[in-house]
Motif scaffolding. Sequence first.
Motif, PDB file in Angstrom:
ATOM      1  N   MET A 127       0.853  -1.196   0.000  1.00 17.95           N
ATOM      2  CA  MET A 127       0.000   0.000   0.000  1.00 17.95           C
ATOM      3  C   MET A 127       0.889   1.246   0.000  1.00 17.95           C
ATOM      4  O   MET A 127       1.846   1.336   0.769  1.00 17.95           O
ATOM      5  CB  MET A 127      -0.907   0.003   1.244  1.00 17.95           C
ATOM      6  N   PRO A 128       0.584   2.246  -0.855  1.00 16.98           N
ATOM      7  CA  PRO A 128       1.402   3.464  -0.884  1.00 16.98           C
ATOM      8  C   PRO A 128       1.381   4.182   0.458  1.00 16.98           C
ATOM      9  O   PRO A 128       0.457   4.036   1.260  1.00 16.98           O
ATOM     10  CB  PRO A 128       0.743   4.295  -1.997  1.00 16.98           C
ATOM     11  N   ALA A 129       2.449   4.988   0.648  1.00 16.08           N
ATOM     12  CA  ALA A 129       2.571   5.691   1.936  1.00 16.08           C
ATOM     13  C   ALA A 129       1.408   6.624   2.175  1.00 16.08           C
ATOM     14  O   ALA A 129       0.915   6.770   3.303  1.00 16.08           O
ATOM     15  CB  ALA A 129       3.887   6.469   1.972  1.00 16.08           C
ATOM     16  N   GLY A 130       0.930   7.296   1.110  1.00 13.99           N
ATOM     17  CA  GLY A 130      -0.215   8.191   1.273  1.00 13.99           C
ATOM     18  C   GLY A 130      -1.459   7.466   1.731  1.00 13.99           C
ATOM     19  O   GLY A 130      -2.245   7.980   2.532  1.00 13.99           O
ATOM     20  N   SER A 131      -1.666   6.244   1.243  1.00 10.97           N
ATOM     21  CA  SER A 131      -2.834   5.467   1.661  1.00 10.97           C
ATOM     22  C   SER A 131      -2.749   5.090   3.133  1.00 10.97           C
ATOM     23  O   SER A 131      -3.747   5.101   3.852  1.00 10.97           O
ATOM     24  CB  SER A 131      -2.947   4.212   0.781  1.00 10.97           C
ATOM     25  N   TRP A 132      -1.522   4.710   3.583  1.00 14.73           N
ATOM     26  CA  TRP A 132      -1.359   4.401   5.004  1.00 14.73           C
ATOM     27  C   TRP A 132      -1.669   5.623   5.865  1.00 14.73           C
ATOM     28  O   TRP A 132      -2.299   5.503   6.916  1.00 14.73           O
ATOM     29  CB  TRP A 132       0.077   3.938   5.280  1.00 14.73           C
ATOM     30  N   PHE A 133      -1.237   6.783   5.421  1.00 13.31           N
ATOM     31  CA  PHE A 133      -1.502   7.998   6.187  1.00 13.31           C
ATOM     32  C   PHE A 133      -3.000   8.292   6.254  1.00 13.31           C
ATOM     33  O   PHE A 133      -3.530   8.629   7.325  1.00 13.31           O
ATOM     34  CB  PHE A 133      -0.770   9.179   5.544  1.00 13.31           C
ATOM     35  N   ALA A 134      -3.684   8.146   5.108  1.00 16.14           N
ATOM     36  CA  ALA A 134      -5.130   8.387   5.090  1.00 16.14           C
ATOM     37  C   ALA A 134      -5.860   7.386   5.983  1.00 16.14           C
ATOM     38  O   ALA A 134      -6.785   7.741   6.730  1.00 16.14           O
ATOM     39  CB  ALA A 134      -5.655   8.311   3.652  1.00 16.14           C
ATOM     40  N   PHE A 135      -5.422   6.115   5.933  1.00 18.11           N
ATOM     41  CA  PHE A 135      -6.057   5.090   6.772  1.00 18.11           C
ATOM     42  C   PHE A 135      -5.875   5.413   8.253  1.00 18.11           C
ATOM     43  O   PHE A 135      -6.826   5.345   9.049  1.00 18.11           O
ATOM     44  CB  PHE A 135      -5.450   3.728   6.441  1.00 18.11           C
ATOM     45  N   ALA A 136      -4.648   5.787   8.647  1.00 17.60           N
ATOM     46  CA  ALA A 136      -4.381   6.122  10.052  1.00 17.60           C
ATOM     47  C   ALA A 136      -5.153   7.365  10.478  1.00 17.60           C
ATOM     48  O   ALA A 136      -5.666   7.447  11.610  1.00 17.60           O
ATOM     49  CB  ALA A 136      -2.880   6.321  10.255  1.00 17.60           C
ATOM     50  N   PHE A 137      -5.251   8.327   9.564  1.00 20.35           N
ATOM     51  CA  PHE A 137      -5.972   9.560   9.894  1.00 20.35           C
ATOM     52  C   PHE A 137      -7.445   9.270  10.169  1.00 20.35           C
ATOM     53  O   PHE A 137      -8.003   9.719  11.182  1.00 20.35           O
ATOM     54  CB  PHE A 137      -5.835  10.557   8.743  1.00 20.35           C
ATOM     55  N   TRP A 138      -8.085   8.538   9.263  1.00 17.51           N
ATOM     56  CA  TRP A 138      -9.509   8.256   9.452  1.00 17.51           C
ATOM     57  C   TRP A 138      -9.754   7.310  10.632  1.00 17.51           C
ATOM     58  O   TRP A 138     -10.775   7.410  11.303  1.00 17.51           O
ATOM     59  CB  TRP A 138     -10.102   7.670   8.177  1.00 17.51           C
ATOM     60  N   LEU A 139      -8.822   6.425  10.900  1.00 17.02           N
ATOM     61  CA  LEU A 139      -8.952   5.560  12.072  1.00 17.02           C
ATOM     62  C   LEU A 139      -8.897   6.390  13.358  1.00 17.02           C
ATOM     63  O   LEU A 139      -9.711   6.202  14.279  1.00 17.02           O
ATOM     64  CB  LEU A 139      -7.839   4.514  12.066  1.00 17.02           C
ATOM     65  N   ALA A 140      -7.938   7.324  13.418  1.00 15.81           N
ATOM     66  CA  ALA A 140      -7.840   8.190  14.599  1.00 15.81           C
ATOM     67  C   ALA A 140      -9.058   9.089  14.718  1.00 15.81           C
ATOM     68  O   ALA A 140      -9.581   9.305  15.825  1.00 15.81           O
ATOM     69  CB  ALA A 140      -6.560   9.033  14.515  1.00 15.81           C
ATOM     70  N   ALA A 141      -9.548   9.615  13.580  1.00 10.48           N
ATOM     71  CA  ALA A 141     -10.743  10.467  13.615  1.00 10.48           C
ATOM     72  C   ALA A 141     -11.955   9.682  14.104  1.00 10.48           C
ATOM     73  O   ALA A 141     -12.771  10.194  14.886  1.00 10.48           O
ATOM     74  CB  ALA A 141     -11.007  11.049  12.227  1.00 10.48           C
ATOM     75  N   GLY A 142     -12.081   8.438  13.653  1.00  6.30           N
ATOM     76  CA  GLY A 142     -13.196   7.613  14.121  1.00  6.30           C
ATOM     77  C   GLY A 142     -13.110   7.324  15.605  1.00  6.30           C
ATOM     78  O   GLY A 142     -14.122   7.368  16.326  1.00  6.30           O
ATOM     79  N   ALA A 143     -11.905   7.036  16.109  1.00  4.98           N
ATOM     80  CA  ALA A 143     -11.745   6.770  17.542  1.00  4.98           C
ATOM     81  C   ALA A 143     -12.072   8.004  18.369  1.00  4.98           C
ATOM     82  O   ALA A 143     -12.748   7.917  19.408  1.00  4.98           O
ATOM     83  CB  ALA A 143     -10.314   6.300  17.822  1.00  4.98           C
ATOM     84  N   ILE A 144     -11.593   9.160  17.913  1.00  3.82           N
ATOM     85  CA  ILE A 144     -11.883  10.406  18.642  1.00  3.82           C
ATOM     86  C   ILE A 144     -13.377  10.701  18.626  1.00  3.82           C
ATOM     87  O   ILE A 144     -13.968  11.112  19.641  1.00  3.82           O
ATOM     88  CB  ILE A 144     -11.083  11.577  18.034  1.00  3.82           C
ATOM     89  N   SER A 145     -14.025  10.488  17.485  1.00  2.19           N
ATOM     90  CA  SER A 145     -15.472  10.724  17.385  1.00  2.19           C
ATOM     91  C   SER A 145     -16.241   9.787  18.304  1.00  2.19           C
ATOM     92  O   SER A 145     -17.195  10.205  18.973  1.00  2.19           O
ATOM     93  CB  SER A 145     -15.936  10.548  15.938  1.00  2.19           C
ATOM     94  N   ALA A 146     -15.820   8.513  18.345  1.00  2.79           N
ATOM     95  CA  ALA A 146     -16.485   7.558  19.232  1.00  2.79           C
ATOM     96  C   ALA A 146     -16.309   7.955  20.694  1.00  2.79           C
ATOM     97  O   ALA A 146     -17.262   7.898  21.493  1.00  2.79           O
ATOM     98  CB  ALA A 146     -15.932   6.150  18.991  1.00  2.79           C
ATOM     99  N   TYR A 147     -15.090   8.401  21.060  1.00  5.26           N
ATOM    100  CA  TYR A 147     -14.845   8.836  22.438  1.00  5.26           C
ATOM    101  C   TYR A 147     -15.699  10.058  22.786  1.00  5.26           C
ATOM    102  O   TYR A 147     -16.289  10.136  23.872  1.00  5.26           O
ATOM    103  CB  TYR A 147     -13.367   9.155  22.619  1.00  5.26           C
ATOM    104  N   ALA A 148     -15.772  11.017  21.841  1.00  4.43           N
ATOM    105  CA  ALA A 148     -16.586  12.215  22.086  1.00  4.43           C
ATOM    106  C   ALA A 148     -18.061  11.851  22.220  1.00  4.43           C
ATOM    107  O   ALA A 148     -18.784  12.409  23.064  1.00  4.43           O
ATOM    108  CB  ALA A 148     -16.382  13.218  20.950  1.00  4.43           C
ATOM    109  N   LEU A 149     -18.538  10.900  21.405  1.00  4.08           N
ATOM    110  CA  LEU A 149     -19.935  10.481  21.485  1.00  4.08           C
ATOM    111  C   LEU A 149     -20.239   9.830  22.831  1.00  4.08           C
ATOM    112  O   LEU A 149     -21.284  10.094  23.438  1.00  4.08           O
ATOM    113  CB  LEU A 149     -20.252   9.513  20.342  1.00  4.08           C
ATOM    114  N   VAL A 150     -19.307   8.996  23.302  1.00  2.00           N
ATOM    115  CA  VAL A 150     -19.495   8.356  24.607  1.00  2.00           C
ATOM    116  C   VAL A 150     -19.545   9.409  25.710  1.00  2.00           C
ATOM    117  O   VAL A 150     -20.377   9.343  26.632  1.00  2.00           O
ATOM    118  CB  VAL A 150     -18.368   7.338  24.871  1.00  2.00           C
TER     119      VAL A 150
END
Length: 342
Positions: A1-24
Motif C-alpha cells: 500500500m502506498p505511503a499516502g494510503s497508510w496515512f489516510a487510513f491512520a488519519f480516518w482511524l484516529a478520527a473515528g476513535a476520537i469521534s467515538a470517544y466524544a460520542l461516549v
Amino acid sequence: MPAGSWFAFAFWLAAGAISAYALVRVVSGLGSLLSILLLAVFFATALDPMVTSLVNRGLRRSVAVTLVALAVLAVLAGFVAVIFPPVDREINSLIDATPGYLDDLRNKSTYLGRLEDKYHLVEKAKSWIEANKAGTLDLNGILGAGKAVFSILTGTLTAIALTLYFVANMPGIKRFSYHLVPVRRRPRVAELTDRILAQVGKYVIGQMIIASIGGVCTWVWAMAWGIPYPAALGIVVAVFGLVPVIGSSIGGAVVTLVALTVSVKVAIATLVYYVAARLAEDYLVAPRVNRRTVDVHPMVTILAVLVGGALFGVVGALVAIPAAVAIKLIATEVLLPRIDEM
C-alpha cells in the motif's frame, strides 16, 4: 500500500476513535436527560393503547389524551394522599421523641445510656462534626438539598410534559419517522413499528396489572396482620412491581422490614408470604396476564434488566424488558429471515 494510503487510513482511524470517544462522553453527560426521555417513551407507549381505544370509539385524539391524562393525575393524587400522611406522622413522631432519646443517652440505666457510656457516641459525633466543619457543611447541605429537590421537580415535570407530547403526537411522530426510510420499505417498517408498539404496550399494561394485584394483596395482608400503613405499603409494592425481575422482591423486603415493628413472627410469616407470592406471580399470574405478548426467555430478561440498570439505573431496568421485546421482534421478523436467505 502506498505511503499516502497508510496515512489516510491512520488519519480516518484516529478520527473515528476520537469521534467515538466524544460520542461516549456526550451520552454519559446526558445520562439524566436520556433517562427522562426513556421514562417518557415508556409511559407514552403504555398510555397510547388507551388513547387509541378512546379514539376508535369516536372521540377526538386531543379529548382522549385529556381524559387519560386526568385519570393518571387522579391516580397520582391518590398516591400522594395515601403515602404522605404516614410519612409526615412518622417524621413528627421522630421529632417529638428526640428529647427522650437525648435523655436516655444521659441516663446510664437505659440501653442507649449504656451504649453511650461504652462507646462515647456523642463525643464521636461532635468530633466528626468539628472535623468536617459543620458550619460550612450546613450551607452546602442546604444548597445541595435545594438543588436535589429542584432537579426532581424539573425532571418530573419534564417527563410528564414529554409523555403527554408523545401520546398526543404519536401518529405524527410515526409518520415523520417513516419518511426517514426509503419509500419501498415504508409499508413493511410501518407494519413492524405498529406491531412493536402494540406488543410493548400490551406488556406495559400487563406489568401494571401484575403490580396492581401485588399492591392489593399487600394491602389485604397488612390489614389482616396489623402491619402499620397497609395502604402506603400496598402502593410501595405496586410501584416497585413495575420494575421487572427484582421489583416485587424489593417491595416484599420493605414490607417484611416494616412487619418487624409488629413482631418477629409476623415478619417471618410476611417473608414466607412474599416468597410464595413471587412464585405465584412467576408461574401463575404473569403467564396469564402476558399471554398475548411476545415471550422473552428468562435469561434474556435478567440480562436486559442488568444491562438497563447499569446504563440508566432504575429507569433503565424499567424499560429493559420492552426494549428486549422490540429487539426480539425485529430479530425474528427481519434479521433471521435475511440470514436464512443467505
